[in-house]
Write a protein that holds these residues in place. Structure first.
Motif, PDB file in Angstrom:
ATOM      1  N   VAL A 133     -11.397  -0.576   2.905  1.00 40.22           N
ATOM      2  CA  VAL A 133     -10.642  -1.629   2.736  1.00 40.22           C
ATOM      3  C   VAL A 133      -9.993  -2.149   3.522  1.00 40.22           C
ATOM      4  O   VAL A 133      -9.311  -1.335   4.452  1.00 40.22           O
ATOM      5  CB  VAL A 133      -9.731  -1.049   1.322  1.00 40.22           C
ATOM      6  CG1 VAL A 133      -8.850  -2.282   1.026  1.00 40.22           C
ATOM      7  CG2 VAL A 133     -10.558  -0.542   0.089  1.00 40.22           C
ATOM      8  N   ALA A 134      -9.894  -3.418   3.802  1.00 39.47           N
ATOM      9  CA  ALA A 134      -9.055  -3.948   4.917  1.00 39.47           C
ATOM     10  C   ALA A 134      -7.804  -4.768   4.123  1.00 39.47           C
ATOM     11  O   ALA A 134      -8.087  -5.972   3.550  1.00 39.47           O
ATOM     12  CB  ALA A 134      -9.924  -4.951   5.644  1.00 39.47           C
ATOM     13  N   LEU A 135      -6.666  -4.472   4.409  1.00 41.19           N
ATOM     14  CA  LEU A 135      -5.419  -5.048   3.634  1.00 41.19           C
ATOM     15  C   LEU A 135      -4.750  -5.617   4.744  1.00 41.19           C
ATOM     16  O   LEU A 135      -4.186  -5.248   5.933  1.00 41.19           O
ATOM     17  CB  LEU A 135      -4.395  -3.906   3.282  1.00 41.19           C
ATOM     18  CG  LEU A 135      -5.117  -3.199   2.218  1.00 41.19           C
ATOM     19  CD1 LEU A 135      -4.175  -1.990   1.635  1.00 41.19           C
ATOM     20  CD2 LEU A 135      -5.406  -4.031   0.893  1.00 41.19           C
ATOM     21  N   GLY A 136      -4.640  -7.049   4.629  1.00 44.72           N
ATOM     22  CA  GLY A 136      -3.870  -7.845   5.391  1.00 44.72           C
ATOM     23  C   GLY A 136      -2.514  -8.178   4.910  1.00 44.72           C
ATOM     24  O   GLY A 136      -2.433  -8.423   3.796  1.00 44.72           O
ATOM     25  N   LEU A 137      -1.585  -8.022   5.829  1.00 41.61           N
ATOM     26  CA  LEU A 137      -0.094  -7.969   5.170  1.00 41.61           C
ATOM     27  C   LEU A 137       0.663  -8.758   6.417  1.00 41.61           C
ATOM     28  O   LEU A 137       0.196  -9.012   7.414  1.00 41.61           O
ATOM     29  CB  LEU A 137       0.707  -6.819   5.175  1.00 41.61           C
ATOM     30  CG  LEU A 137      -0.089  -5.790   4.080  1.00 41.61           C
ATOM     31  CD1 LEU A 137      -1.080  -5.003   5.005  1.00 41.61           C
ATOM     32  CD2 LEU A 137       1.164  -5.002   3.665  1.00 41.61           C
ATOM     33  N   GLY A 138       1.613  -9.706   5.920  1.00 41.35           N
ATOM     34  CA  GLY A 138       2.495 -10.462   6.731  1.00 41.35           C
ATOM     35  C   GLY A 138       3.765 -10.977   6.106  1.00 41.35           C
ATOM     36  O   GLY A 138       3.857 -10.649   4.991  1.00 41.35           O
ATOM     37  N   GLY A 139       4.323 -11.738   6.664  1.00 39.22           N
ATOM     38  CA  GLY A 139       5.602 -12.424   6.188  1.00 39.22           C
ATOM     39  C   GLY A 139       6.863 -11.450   6.526  1.00 39.22           C
ATOM     40  O   GLY A 139       6.722 -10.399   6.692  1.00 39.22           O
ATOM     41  N   GLY A 140       7.824 -11.957   6.126  1.00 36.98           N
ATOM     42  CA  GLY A 140       9.255 -11.140   6.238  1.00 36.98           C
ATOM     43  C   GLY A 140       9.365  -9.925   5.604  1.00 36.98           C
ATOM     44  O   GLY A 140      10.003  -8.895   6.206  1.00 36.98           O
ATOM     45  N   LEU A 141       8.648  -9.415   4.446  1.00 42.06           N
ATOM     46  CA  LEU A 141       8.921  -8.344   3.675  1.00 42.06           C
ATOM     47  C   LEU A 141       7.895  -7.302   4.221  1.00 42.06           C
ATOM     48  O   LEU A 141       8.108  -6.182   3.951  1.00 42.06           O
ATOM     49  CB  LEU A 141       8.859  -8.599   2.283  1.00 42.06           C
ATOM     50  CG  LEU A 141      10.055  -9.305   1.554  1.00 42.06           C
ATOM     51  CD1 LEU A 141       9.563  -9.538   0.130  1.00 42.06           C
ATOM     52  CD2 LEU A 141      11.190  -8.753   2.036  1.00 42.06           C
ATOM     53  N   ALA A 142       6.840  -7.642   4.889  1.00 44.91           N
ATOM     54  CA  ALA A 142       5.643  -6.759   5.073  1.00 44.91           C
ATOM     55  C   ALA A 142       6.104  -5.484   5.802  1.00 44.91           C
ATOM     56  O   ALA A 142       5.402  -4.328   5.488  1.00 44.91           O
ATOM     57  CB  ALA A 142       4.486  -7.401   5.776  1.00 44.91           C
ATOM     58  N   GLU A 143       6.740  -5.632   6.969  1.00 39.58           N
ATOM     59  CA  GLU A 143       7.101  -4.515   7.798  1.00 39.58           C
ATOM     60  C   GLU A 143       7.841  -3.449   6.931  1.00 39.58           C
ATOM     61  O   GLU A 143       7.532  -2.232   7.154  1.00 39.58           O
ATOM     62  CB  GLU A 143       7.836  -4.988   8.978  1.00 39.58           C
ATOM     63  CG  GLU A 143       8.338  -3.782   9.976  1.00 39.58           C
ATOM     64  CD  GLU A 143       9.019  -4.431  11.154  1.00 39.58           C
ATOM     65  OE1 GLU A 143       9.303  -3.585  12.085  1.00 39.58           O
ATOM     66  OE2 GLU A 143       9.318  -5.386  11.163  1.00 39.58           O
ATOM     67  N   ALA A 144       8.918  -3.832   6.138  1.00 37.62           N
ATOM     68  CA  ALA A 144       9.508  -2.805   5.439  1.00 37.62           C
ATOM     69  C   ALA A 144       8.805  -2.039   4.503  1.00 37.62           C
ATOM     70  O   ALA A 144       8.812  -1.012   4.228  1.00 37.62           O
ATOM     71  CB  ALA A 144      10.883  -3.581   4.551  1.00 37.62           C
ATOM     72  N   VAL A 145       7.819  -2.835   3.852  1.00 37.81           N
ATOM     73  CA  VAL A 145       6.901  -2.478   2.777  1.00 37.81           C
ATOM     74  C   VAL A 145       6.069  -1.330   3.613  1.00 37.81           C
ATOM     75  O   VAL A 145       5.941  -0.391   2.913  1.00 37.81           O
ATOM     76  CB  VAL A 145       6.263  -3.366   2.029  1.00 37.81           C
ATOM     77  CG1 VAL A 145       5.069  -2.951   1.137  1.00 37.81           C
ATOM     78  CG2 VAL A 145       7.093  -4.251   1.097  1.00 37.81           C
ATOM     79  N   LEU A 146       5.314  -1.640   4.614  1.00 36.30           N
ATOM     80  CA  LEU A 146       4.557  -0.857   5.431  1.00 36.30           C
ATOM     81  C   LEU A 146       5.350   0.583   5.762  1.00 36.30           C
ATOM     82  O   LEU A 146       4.653   1.671   5.617  1.00 36.30           O
ATOM     83  CB  LEU A 146       3.958  -1.264   6.494  1.00 36.30           C
ATOM     84  CG  LEU A 146       3.012  -2.174   6.407  1.00 36.30           C
ATOM     85  CD1 LEU A 146       2.339  -2.949   7.665  1.00 36.30           C
ATOM     86  CD2 LEU A 146       1.557  -1.317   5.756  1.00 36.30           C
ATOM     87  N   HIS A 147       6.658   0.468   5.925  1.00 31.68           N
ATOM     88  CA  HIS A 147       7.433   1.784   6.489  1.00 31.68           C
ATOM     89  C   HIS A 147       7.598   2.718   5.349  1.00 31.68           C
ATOM     90  O   HIS A 147       7.752   3.667   5.450  1.00 31.68           O
ATOM     91  CB  HIS A 147       8.785   1.319   6.765  1.00 31.68           C
ATOM     92  CG  HIS A 147       8.813   0.816   8.359  1.00 31.68           C
ATOM     93  ND1 HIS A 147       8.481   1.982   9.382  1.00 31.68           N
ATOM     94  CD2 HIS A 147       9.165  -0.098   8.877  1.00 31.68           C
ATOM     95  CE1 HIS A 147       8.506   1.353  10.563  1.00 31.68           C
ATOM     96  NE2 HIS A 147       8.961  -0.072  10.151  1.00 31.68           N
ATOM     97  N   THR A 148       7.144   2.389   4.130  1.00 33.95           N
ATOM     98  CA  THR A 148       6.875   3.261   2.834  1.00 33.95           C
ATOM     99  C   THR A 148       6.080   4.543   3.322  1.00 33.95           C
ATOM    100  O   THR A 148       6.333   5.349   2.629  1.00 33.95           O
ATOM    101  CB  THR A 148       6.360   2.517   1.831  1.00 33.95           C
ATOM    102  OG1 THR A 148       7.216   1.565   1.464  1.00 33.95           O
ATOM    103  CG2 THR A 148       6.558   3.527   0.341  1.00 33.95           C
ATOM    104  N   TRP A 149       4.997   3.953   4.016  1.00 35.30           N
ATOM    105  CA  TRP A 149       3.905   5.200   4.331  1.00 35.30           C
ATOM    106  C   TRP A 149       3.861   5.335   5.903  1.00 35.30           C
ATOM    107  O   TRP A 149       3.261   6.456   6.220  1.00 35.30           O
ATOM    108  CB  TRP A 149       2.652   4.669   4.104  1.00 35.30           C
ATOM    109  CG  TRP A 149       2.412   4.117   2.339  1.00 35.30           C
ATOM    110  CD1 TRP A 149       2.442   5.271   1.472  1.00 35.30           C
ATOM    111  CD2 TRP A 149       2.664   3.036   1.929  1.00 35.30           C
ATOM    112  NE1 TRP A 149       2.415   4.492   0.394  1.00 35.30           N
ATOM    113  CE2 TRP A 149       2.370   3.036   0.338  1.00 35.30           C
ATOM    114  CE3 TRP A 149       2.849   1.517   2.474  1.00 35.30           C
ATOM    115  CZ2 TRP A 149       2.453   2.043  -0.583  1.00 35.30           C
ATOM    116  CZ3 TRP A 149       2.736   0.516   1.548  1.00 35.30           C
ATOM    117  CH2 TRP A 149       2.888   0.856  -0.006  1.00 35.30           C
ATOM    118  N   PHE A 150       4.353   4.369   6.866  1.00 35.31           N
ATOM    119  CA  PHE A 150       4.257   4.563   8.173  1.00 35.31           C
ATOM    120  C   PHE A 150       5.599   4.644   8.680  1.00 35.31           C
ATOM    121  O   PHE A 150       6.431   3.758   8.803  1.00 35.31           O
ATOM    122  CB  PHE A 150       3.599   3.358   8.691  1.00 35.31           C
ATOM    123  CG  PHE A 150       2.066   3.213   8.279  1.00 35.31           C
ATOM    124  CD1 PHE A 150       0.986   4.061   8.804  1.00 35.31           C
ATOM    125  CD2 PHE A 150       1.750   2.554   7.265  1.00 35.31           C
ATOM    126  CE1 PHE A 150      -0.331   4.034   8.523  1.00 35.31           C
ATOM    127  CE2 PHE A 150       0.252   2.296   6.532  1.00 35.31           C
ATOM    128  CZ  PHE A 150      -0.477   2.878   7.420  1.00 35.31           C
TER     129      PHE A 150
END
Length: 347
Positions: A133-150
């Motif tokens: 699976v390739a998930l593309g993320l972006g926009g103002g909220l993406a970084e904070a959401v990714l920090h949930t796992w990274f």
């Protein structure tokens, strides 16, 4: 937010009623998209990097473990057959090449023909478990959401991090925010999907293409193979061409275009109120209606009934305006600001 995330995430699930595409404004807020139109080639073996170095427009031999680079593959006449996003696989140091899925089989076969005695092998890695699976993320909220796992994310464009949950590439920024591609397993994707869908606008391939278009990052597809010298689509402005490396197919033409100049063309960002515009559509200038002044490189639905597009065209037409799709009296193009400066290199 969309309720049918499971159908977007799982490619073989039956989709529900199609939803309206995301707008640039919604992408800018924050989005996630399951990217299914990209293929992945793994180039393995002791000579993998040196082989690719002799074939592509960019430096592969000095591609670092955390680097992500763009590159092109040209005909002997310098025309692009493909564009790639490339990086090294942390587990075996193979070089990964991501490209439009529709051209991958033929392109992979063609590259394989030139391996000769090199210790290199090209494998289709698109459906490998770790890249399922390739998930593309972006926009103002993406970084904070990714920090949930990274705990750690790439700090600048065109770098990556490797994690037990997958590989996260940071690509060219769009809408003033980082743009990420997260390659992971189906199991991990299924586990993170509910939270992603709850916190971000959910899109599809068009959303990911639209974000790339607003980042000014082009991709050669079946409709545009052998249409452009790299500079026509701004590839060298994005670090996708290394003019100091050794020979590769078309290198002389690409170098001559850079240092002598002949064509005077660039790629710009435009909005077109015609949902039928696709890659390969020609555009015309009112000032010279008898012949096309350029071609659409990539287009994606903009959620407003039309498309946003990267359009390669003559600099003269770009400066004068009055550009229309399909014919000189067709749908007009509204030019939008590019995220980087288009220098007036005479191409």
């Amino acid at each position: 937010m969309m309720s049918d995330w499971k159908h977007i995430l799982i490619p073989h699930a039956a989709p529900e009623a199609p939803a309206k595409g995301l707008t640039p404004t919604e992408l800018a807020v924050g989005f996630v998209a399951c990217v299914t139109d990209q293929g992945l080639i793994a180039v393995t073996g002791d000579d993998a990097a040196s082989f690719l170095h002799s074939q592509l427009t960019n430096d592969v031999e000095h591609l670092g473990a955390d680097d992500v680079r763009l590159a092109g593959y040209c005909t002997p006449k310098g025309r692009l057959q493909a564009t790639f996003t490339m990086w090294r696989n942390a587990s075996d140091n193979s070089v990964m090449l991501q490209l439009a899925r529709e051209i991958q089989p033929a392109l992979q076969k063609r590259l394989s023909m030139f391996v000769m005695r090199a210790k290199a092998k090209l494998l289709d890695a698109t459906d490998a478990p770790e890249n399922a699976v390739a998930l593309g993320l972006g926009g103002g909220l993406a970084e904070a959401v990714l920090h949930t796992w990274f705990d750690v994310l790439p700090t600048q464009a065109y770098t990556k991090v490797t994690h037990p949950l997958g590989t996260v590439l940071r690509l060219g920024d769009a809408f003033g925010a980082p743009r990420y591609l997260w390659l992971t397993s189906q199991e991990t994707a299924n586990s993170v999907a509910p939270l992603l869908a709850d916190r971000l606008n959910v899109g599809d391939n068009d959303a990911w293409r639209l974000a790339a278009i607003h980042a000014g990052v082009p991709q050669v597809t079946a409709a545009t193979q052998e249409q452009f010298v790299p500079q026509m689509i701004n590839l060298e402005l994005l670090g996708g061409v290394n003019f100091k490396k050794g020979c590769y197919p078309g290198q002389e033409i690409v170098a001559r275009s850079q240092y002598l100049g002949k064509l005077k063309r660039r790629t710009a960002l435009a909005r077109i109120a015609d949902a039928g515009i696709t890659a390969g559509t020609e555009v015309f200038a009112v000032a010279d209606p008898s012949q096309p002044c350029g071609m659409v490189v990539n287009a994606a639905a903009n959620g407003e009934g039309g498309v946003d597009a990267l359009v390669e065209m003559k600099l003269e037409a770009l400066e004068q305006g009055g550009i229309h799709a399909r014919s000189a009296d067709g749908t007009p193009l509204t030019l939008l600001p590019m995220p980087y400066v288009l220098d007036k290199l005479d191409l």
